[in-house]
Write a protein that holds these residues in place. Structure first.
Motif, PDB file in Angstrom:
ATOM      1  N   PRO A 142      49.479  19.580  17.456  1.00 35.85           N
ATOM      2  CA  PRO A 142      48.228  18.689  17.379  1.00 35.85           C
ATOM      3  C   PRO A 142      48.219  17.488  16.729  1.00 35.85           C
ATOM      4  CG  PRO A 142      47.504  20.691  16.052  1.00 35.85           C
ATOM      5  CD  PRO A 142      49.275  20.558  16.549  1.00 35.85           C
ATOM      6  N   LEU A 143      47.424  16.375  17.218  1.00 37.13           N
ATOM      7  CA  LEU A 143      47.294  15.280  16.258  1.00 37.13           C
ATOM      8  C   LEU A 143      46.089  14.191  16.499  1.00 37.13           C
ATOM      9  CD1 LEU A 143      48.801  13.245  14.558  1.00 37.13           C
ATOM     10  CD2 LEU A 143      49.535  12.005  16.593  1.00 37.13           C
ATOM     11  N   LYS A 144      45.761  13.891  15.430  1.00 38.02           N
ATOM     12  CA  LYS A 144      44.556  13.135  15.300  1.00 38.02           C
ATOM     13  C   LYS A 144      44.736  11.634  14.855  1.00 38.02           C
ATOM     14  CE  LYS A 144      40.195  11.325  15.045  1.00 38.02           C
ATOM     15  NZ  LYS A 144      40.613  10.135  14.818  1.00 38.02           N
ATOM     16  N   ASN A 145      45.045  10.697  15.674  1.00 43.99           N
ATOM     17  CA  ASN A 145      45.302   9.401  15.044  1.00 43.99           C
ATOM     18  C   ASN A 145      43.936   8.558  14.604  1.00 43.99           C
ATOM     19  OD1 ASN A 145      48.331   9.272  15.169  1.00 43.99           O
ATOM     20  ND2 ASN A 145      47.813   8.934  17.643  1.00 43.99           N
ATOM     21  N   TYR A 146      44.339   7.584  13.589  1.00 43.95           N
ATOM     22  CA  TYR A 146      43.168   6.852  13.288  1.00 43.95           C
ATOM     23  C   TYR A 146      42.952   5.685  14.225  1.00 43.95           C
ATOM     24  CZ  TYR A 146      43.109   8.634   8.072  1.00 43.95           C
ATOM     25  OH  TYR A 146      42.990   9.393   7.344  1.00 43.95           O
ATOM     26  N   SER A 147      41.751   5.879  14.665  1.00 46.10           N
ATOM     27  CA  SER A 147      41.572   4.737  15.846  1.00 46.10           C
ATOM     28  C   SER A 147      40.209   3.903  15.541  1.00 46.10           C
ATOM     29  CB  SER A 147      41.110   5.595  17.153  1.00 46.10           C
ATOM     30  OG  SER A 147      40.263   6.531  16.950  1.00 46.10           O
TER      31      SER A 147
ATOM     32  N   VAL B  15      43.102   2.323   6.139  1.00 41.91           N
ATOM     33  CA  VAL B  15      43.286   1.916   7.545  1.00 41.91           C
ATOM     34  C   VAL B  15      44.015   0.720   8.084  1.00 41.91           C
ATOM     35  CG1 VAL B  15      42.267   2.183  10.010  1.00 41.91           C
ATOM     36  CG2 VAL B  15      41.613   3.730   8.134  1.00 41.91           C
ATOM     37  N   THR B  16      45.105   0.666   8.704  1.00 34.14           N
ATOM     38  CA  THR B  16      45.590  -0.731   9.190  1.00 34.14           C
ATOM     39  C   THR B  16      46.155  -0.349  10.547  1.00 34.14           C
ATOM     40  OG1 THR B  16      47.313  -2.127   8.440  1.00 34.14           O
ATOM     41  CG2 THR B  16      48.020   0.329   8.336  1.00 34.14           C
ATOM     42  N   SER B  17      46.452  -1.655  11.006  1.00 32.18           N
ATOM     43  CA  SER B  17      46.919  -1.736  12.449  1.00 32.18           C
ATOM     44  C   SER B  17      47.957  -2.649  12.609  1.00 32.18           C
ATOM     45  CB  SER B  17      45.614  -1.937  13.315  1.00 32.18           C
ATOM     46  OG  SER B  17      46.215  -2.007  14.653  1.00 32.18           O
ATOM     47  N   GLN B  18      49.180  -2.402  12.301  1.00 32.42           N
ATOM     48  CA  GLN B  18      50.544  -3.082  12.359  1.00 32.42           C
ATOM     49  C   GLN B  18      51.135  -3.319  13.577  1.00 32.42           C
ATOM     50  OE1 GLN B  18      53.269  -2.564   9.186  1.00 32.42           O
ATOM     51  NE2 GLN B  18      54.963  -3.783  10.236  1.00 32.42           N
ATOM     52  N   ALA B  19      50.995  -2.222  14.343  1.00 34.14           N
ATOM     53  CA  ALA B  19      51.549  -2.285  15.723  1.00 34.14           C
ATOM     54  C   ALA B  19      50.335  -2.284  16.740  1.00 34.14           C
ATOM     55  CB  ALA B  19      52.354  -0.967  15.969  1.00 34.14           C
TER      56      ALA B  19
ATOM     57  N   VAL C  51      51.064   5.082  28.949  1.00 33.15           N
ATOM     58  CA  VAL C  51      50.189   3.968  28.379  1.00 33.15           C
ATOM     59  C   VAL C  51      49.024   4.660  27.645  1.00 33.15           C
ATOM     60  CG1 VAL C  51      49.034   1.875  28.654  1.00 33.15           C
ATOM     61  CG2 VAL C  51      51.409   2.331  29.747  1.00 33.15           C
ATOM     62  N   GLY C  52      48.791   4.475  26.441  1.00 31.46           N
ATOM     63  CA  GLY C  52      47.315   4.912  26.146  1.00 31.46           C
ATOM     64  C   GLY C  52      47.393   6.209  25.185  1.00 31.46           C
ATOM     65  N   ALA C  53      48.422   6.870  25.414  1.00 31.56           N
ATOM     66  CA  ALA C  53      48.743   8.105  24.870  1.00 31.56           C
ATOM     67  C   ALA C  53      48.575   8.154  23.188  1.00 31.56           C
ATOM     68  CB  ALA C  53      49.959   8.968  25.198  1.00 31.56           C
ATOM     69  N   GLY C  54      48.894   7.207  22.573  1.00 30.87           N
ATOM     70  CA  GLY C  54      48.753   7.164  21.060  1.00 30.87           C
ATOM     71  C   GLY C  54      50.090   6.883  20.745  1.00 30.87           C
ATOM     72  N   LYS C  55      51.128   6.354  20.993  1.00 30.20           N
ATOM     73  CA  LYS C  55      52.152   6.173  20.433  1.00 30.20           C
ATOM     74  C   LYS C  55      52.277   4.997  19.563  1.00 30.20           C
ATOM     75  CE  LYS C  55      54.250   4.730  24.307  1.00 30.20           C
ATOM     76  NZ  LYS C  55      53.307   4.966  25.256  1.00 30.20           N
ATOM     77  N   SER C  56      51.818   3.966  19.631  1.00 26.16           N
ATOM     78  CA  SER C  56      51.417   2.734  18.562  1.00 26.16           C
ATOM     79  C   SER C  56      50.287   3.276  17.539  1.00 26.16           C
ATOM     80  CB  SER C  56      50.847   1.396  18.875  1.00 26.16           C
ATOM     81  OG  SER C  56      51.783   1.082  19.991  1.00 26.16           O
ATOM     82  N   SER C  57      49.344   4.266  18.007  1.00 31.91           N
ATOM     83  CA  SER C  57      48.445   4.376  17.225  1.00 31.91           C
ATOM     84  C   SER C  57      49.063   5.361  16.035  1.00 31.91           C
ATOM     85  CB  SER C  57      47.272   5.424  17.913  1.00 31.91           C
ATOM     86  OG  SER C  57      46.464   4.205  18.706  1.00 31.91           O
ATOM     87  N   PHE C  58      49.960   6.236  16.537  1.00 29.81           N
ATOM     88  CA  PHE C  58      50.802   7.197  15.546  1.00 29.81           C
ATOM     89  C   PHE C  58      51.434   6.355  14.389  1.00 29.81           C
ATOM     90  CE2 PHE C  58      54.503  10.262  14.754  1.00 29.81           C
ATOM     91  CZ  PHE C  58      53.828  10.907  13.876  1.00 29.81           C
ATOM     92  N   PHE C  59      52.231   5.447  14.800  1.00 32.95           N
ATOM     93  CA  PHE C  59      52.929   4.400  14.004  1.00 32.95           C
ATOM     94  C   PHE C  59      51.816   3.903  13.006  1.00 32.95           C
ATOM     95  CE2 PHE C  59      54.002   0.120  12.588  1.00 32.95           C
ATOM     96  CZ  PHE C  59      55.316   0.364  12.045  1.00 32.95           C
ATOM     97  N   ASN C  60      50.464   3.403  13.308  1.00 33.90           N
ATOM     98  CA  ASN C  60      49.740   2.717  12.530  1.00 33.90           C
ATOM     99  C   ASN C  60      48.988   3.854  11.763  1.00 33.90           C
ATOM    100  OD1 ASN C  60      50.052   0.280  13.716  1.00 33.90           O
ATOM    101  ND2 ASN C  60      48.428   0.522  15.275  1.00 33.90           N
TER     102      ASN C  60
END
Length: 251
Positions: free
Chosen positions: A205-210, A70-74, A51-60
């Motif tokens: 490595p990854l940086k998601n939009y948050s 920038v959007t937040s569908q999930a 939980v909180g690792a960034g799965k949904s954030s990666f989709f977004n």
């Protein structure tokens, strides 16, 4: 404009052009991608992580790059239960999910008795917070290892996304383009390699939009690079399936 500022602006323009071109090239590669197997219209990817690792954030983040803002569908967050819709509730379910027996949102859709190639998982992606890899609980490591073992038995390729690299390393926070130069992140990748057995080349490595309100080219590049690598791994899976089928036909 004096000569000092002219040189400064000239350097900025010079540096930005290749980066923008790289972003566009990645966009084009992903946009025009089609699975190697004609019977499959889209790649099915299983995201696995705490939980909180960034799965949904990666989709977004993927959605944001292609929408141009920038959007937040999930729904993304860090609640006590994962906010990802397609969540892995029981490790013992993993084989059925990988084999395609469980449709999307399977908890309410029942069981698929005879899955086709298009129904199966084509790539498994582990999503892990860079700030927590060094303190990963043994229980979590055991679950992820179990998923890897079952995916290996089915010949499904796997890779890992190390998220929040900017939070884990001050150097990267100041300059996201230095992500591959960070000794700290290099050590984290090596640690993850040791704990899960993933090849170093399979850890990205990854940086998601948050918190961002606008798109940022270096973030886009990391997101698109990860997505393109996932698609390439899926193609490796399709290649293996085709080879196995051809070998059976010749026997």
């Amino acid at each position: 404009v004096n000569s000092r500022w002219r040189l400064f602006f000239g350097k900025v323009v010079t540096d930005l052009v290749p980066v923008s071109r790289r972003r566009q090239k990645l966009m084009d590669s992903v946009s025009t991608y089609k699975p190697l197997c004609s019977s499959v219209s889209r790649v099915r990817v299983l995201l696995v992580g705490p939980v909180g690792a960034g799965k949904s954030s990666f989709f977004n983040s993927i959605n944001s790059v292609f929408r141009g803002h920038v959007t937040s569908q999930a729904m993304a967050g860090c609640s006590a239960t994962s906010l990802t819709t397609q969540v892995l509730h029981k490790t013992q379910d993993i084989s059925s999910i990988l084999k395609g027996h469980m449709p999307d949102c399977y908890l309410s859709h029942g069981y698929r008795a005879s899955p086709e190639l298009k129904d199966k998982i084509h790539c498994v992606v582990f999503v892990l917070d860079a700030c927590k890899i060094s303190i990963m609980p043994e229980k979590l490591e055991a679950k992820l290892t179990a998923v890897r073992r079952k995916a290996n038995l089915l010949g499904i390729p796997q890779l890992a996304l190390v998220t929040k690299v900017d939070e884990a390393c001050p150097i990267v926070k100041d300059d996201l383009t230095s992500v591959y130069k960070s000794p700290y992140l290099k050590d984290l990748v090596s640690l993850l390699h040791a704990r899960l057995g993933l090849p170093l080349s399979c850890v990205l490595p990854l940086k998601n939009y948050s918190e961002e309100l606008e798109l940022h080219v270096p973030v886009d590049i990391l997101v698109l690079s990860a997505l393109l690598q996932i698609l390439r791994f899926a193609d490796n899976y399709f290649d293996d399936v085709t080879d196995r089928a051809n070998n059976c036909d010749t026997k």
